[in-house]
Design a protein around this motif. Structure first.
Motif, short mmCIF file in Angstrom:
data_model
loop_
_atom_site.label_atom_id
_atom_site.label_comp_id
_atom_site.label_asym_id
_atom_site.label_seq_id
_atom_site.Cartn_x
_atom_site.Cartn_y
_atom_site.Cartn_z
N ALA A 216 56.58 165.33 -10.55
CA ALA A 216 57.55 164.91 -9.54
C ALA A 216 56.90 164.16 -8.38
O ALA A 216 55.74 164.40 -8.06
N ARG A 217 57.66 163.25 -7.77
CA ARG A 217 57.18 162.47 -6.63
C ARG A 217 58.18 162.58 -5.49
O ARG A 217 59.35 162.90 -5.71
N PRO A 218 57.75 162.25 -4.29
CA PRO A 218 58.68 162.32 -3.15
C PRO A 218 59.87 161.39 -3.36
O PRO A 218 59.72 160.29 -3.91
N ALA B 157 66.08 152.06 4.03
CA ALA B 157 65.82 151.15 5.16
C ALA B 157 64.33 150.81 5.16
O ALA B 157 63.50 151.62 4.75
N PRO B 158 63.99 149.60 5.62
CA PRO B 158 62.58 149.20 5.60
C PRO B 158 61.77 149.94 6.67
O PRO B 158 62.33 150.65 7.50
N PHE B 159 60.49 149.75 6.65
CA PHE B 159 59.58 150.38 7.63
C PHE B 159 59.75 151.89 7.71
O PHE B 159 59.88 152.46 8.79
N ASN B 160 59.78 152.53 6.56
CA ASN B 160 59.92 153.99 6.52
C ASN B 160 61.12 154.51 7.32
O ASN B 160 61.05 155.56 7.97
N GLY B 161 62.19 153.78 7.27
CA GLY B 161 63.42 154.22 7.92
C GLY B 161 64.15 155.21 7.03
O GLY B 161 63.63 155.59 5.97
N GLU C 180 60.16 162.76 2.32
CA GLU C 180 58.81 162.94 1.77
C GLU C 180 58.60 164.35 1.22
O GLU C 180 57.75 164.58 0.37
N ALA C 181 59.37 165.29 1.75
CA ALA C 181 59.20 166.70 1.36
C ALA C 181 60.13 167.09 0.22
O ALA C 181 60.14 168.23 -0.22
N ILE C 182 60.93 166.13 -0.23
CA ILE C 182 61.83 166.40 -1.35
C ILE C 182 61.27 165.72 -2.59
O ILE C 182 61.20 164.49 -2.65
N LEU C 183 60.85 166.52 -3.55
CA LEU C 183 60.25 165.94 -4.75
C LEU C 183 61.31 165.83 -5.86
O LEU C 183 62.15 166.70 -6.02
N ALA C 184 61.24 164.74 -6.59
CA ALA C 184 62.22 164.51 -7.65
C ALA C 184 61.55 163.82 -8.84
O ALA C 184 60.40 163.39 -8.75
N GLU C 185 62.30 163.75 -9.95
CA GLU C 185 61.82 163.01 -11.10
C GLU C 185 63.01 162.30 -11.72
O GLU C 185 64.16 162.68 -11.49
N PRO C 186 62.79 161.24 -12.50
CA PRO C 186 63.89 160.52 -13.13
C PRO C 186 64.70 161.48 -13.99
O PRO C 186 64.13 162.36 -14.65
N ARG D 74 61.86 169.88 -6.24
CA ARG D 74 61.20 170.80 -5.32
C ARG D 74 61.46 170.44 -3.87
O ARG D 74 61.51 169.26 -3.51
N LEU D 75 61.60 171.47 -3.03
CA LEU D 75 61.69 171.29 -1.58
C LEU D 75 60.46 171.93 -0.96
O LEU D 75 60.26 173.14 -1.05
N LYS D 76 59.63 171.12 -0.35
CA LYS D 76 58.34 171.62 0.14
C LYS D 76 58.42 172.20 1.55
O LYS D 76 58.80 171.49 2.49
#
Ligand SMILES: [Mn+2]
Ligand SMILES: [Mn+2]
Ligand SMILES: [Mn+2]
Ligand SMILES: [Mn+2]
Lengths: 237, 237
Positions: free
Chosen positions: B160-162, B205-209, B228-234, B176-178
DNA sequence: ATTAAAATTTAGTCCAGTCTAAAAATTAGT
DNA sequence: ACTAATTTTTAGACTGGACTAAATTTTAAT
């Protein structure tokens, strides 16, 4: 001759005892169990029960007395106050619910539950205890057959009597095994003696001698002393 | 001038640290969590995490170092030794199994499990932990989706990735919720974001919005930091 | 009633784990 | 490169809960 201007006040006052420490909870519970009728509990007996030095028990009694949880008559022993008994009963409730949970949900044996509960009772939250109780279906007894006090410290009705107090031939249902060691509990289990089992008193030797008990898996002699700790009731209902 | 005949040896040697105290276990676990890559963990950060004074953390580090559980470089921080990491992973395993048990068997919410587990992890026996794990069907993850290490400290595969690393429109499964606070977990729950939920990234949104997320119960903006703290997968399989 | 034995309390230590205040080392700012 | 700010460690103290050894009180035996 007065030394002027310097007043040192030593205030040993507060010492505001943490009611939730493991030690305090275990002392209160032990006091509750040792306290038969109104006789005060001897400090040494208490110390012995908790496996600490007598001096340690004395020290704790002073603190508990100061906190209003016990009444301590020096050199005579101590008894729980109402507030102390309330705390103690809360711990008894926790202990027994945990034991029941360990047996029912986690398949612990009768001889294993006490050791684990002795530690857990201090670590679980009120919320967790009540959840366990709900999941278990609001049981009124622990796996040894000991009654679980309610939130007001009231116990369910108990009509059971010691095995040795019955006369032979009547079918009896085992209701409770009181405060036995793991080894004894294993022994009784192996003899087919556990809460719920139906047995029959075959014979009773005079002068508090051993009794002969017919159980689901055989006929066994049981020492009088042990038979006193096995509570049963007639198997009519 | 030598004072003759009297030699006092002060041996501050043994001090044989109790590995099973709550404090030691929590320090090791905290070190493990704070230790990213190989950078040593600052004493102050550790103290902050455990809500103790920096001096207390330093004192404990000296003991843990003496016991061979951490390597302490004065003024630079410390890192776990292999033995220390092993202990820490054991605690992580305990914590996560307990959390899973609280959720599955006792119907605790995602936001409630951590607090209870934080205490229980120190009180349950190895036997009880393994019984819970069996009763649960040998789970590999806790209710937040965090992996449960095995007895050798190995983790299950994690692909999983963020959330914020995916591109829009692909259906994703939350995995996952980190490490979020109970309040944040409640908020996410209310938005329909929890392990197992299937969602879709609507916009980024751009610039990490903030990102816009389509969930089972609506469309919601989520701060980049949180995403960033929420991990998911396709959601293909 | 004395005296001996046993139970209980006091006095003085110890240990883990914390704290605050002061000292020392590191890092940052100019 | 120096000073100032920050981080970290040391020094010293405290608390809860235990211990041992000595003193005291109660109980038991003569
Ligand atoms: Mn206990
Ligand atoms: Mn019981
Ligand atoms: Mn913890
Ligand atoms: Mn978790």
């Amino acid at each position: 001759m007065q030394s002027p201007g310097l007043l040192i006040t030593i205030s040993a006052m507060p010492s505001h005892l943490d009611l939730n420490s493991r030690s305090v909870q275990d002392y209160l519970k032990a006091l509750y169990k040792l306290q038969q009728q109104d006789a005060p509990v001897s400090t040494n007996v208490l110390a012995e029960r908790l496996q600490v030095a007598p001096a340690s028990a004395t020290a704790m009694m002073k603190k508990l007395a100061e906190a209003g949880l016990v009444e301590h008559i020096p050199y005579q022993g101590c008894r729980l106050t109402d507030s102390g008994r309330q705390q103690a009963l809360k711990m008894v409730r926790r202990h027994r619910i945990i034991e029941q949970f360990l047996q029912q949900v986690l398949h612990y044996g009768l001889d294993e539950v006490d050791e684990e509960a002795e530690v857990l009772e201090h670590a679980v939250s009120d919320k967790l205890i009540e959840r366990m109780w709900q999941v278990l279906g609001q049981p009124s007894h622990d796996p040894h057959g000991s009654p679980i006090p309610d939130h007001q410290g009231r116990f369910p009705e108990q009509s059971a009597r010691p095995l040795c107090s019955f006369s032979p031939d009547q079918p009896l249902r085992i209701v409770r095994l009181k405060e036995r060691s793991p080894a004894q509990l294993r022994y009784l289990h192996q003899l087919g003696i556990e809460p719920g089992a139906v047995v029959r008193l075959v014979d009773k030797a005079p002068f508090n001698g051993p009794i002969i008990l017919h159980t689901p898996n055989g006929q066994h002699p049981i020492a009088w002393e042990l038979a006193e700790a096995i509570l049963a009731e007639p198997d009519t209902p």
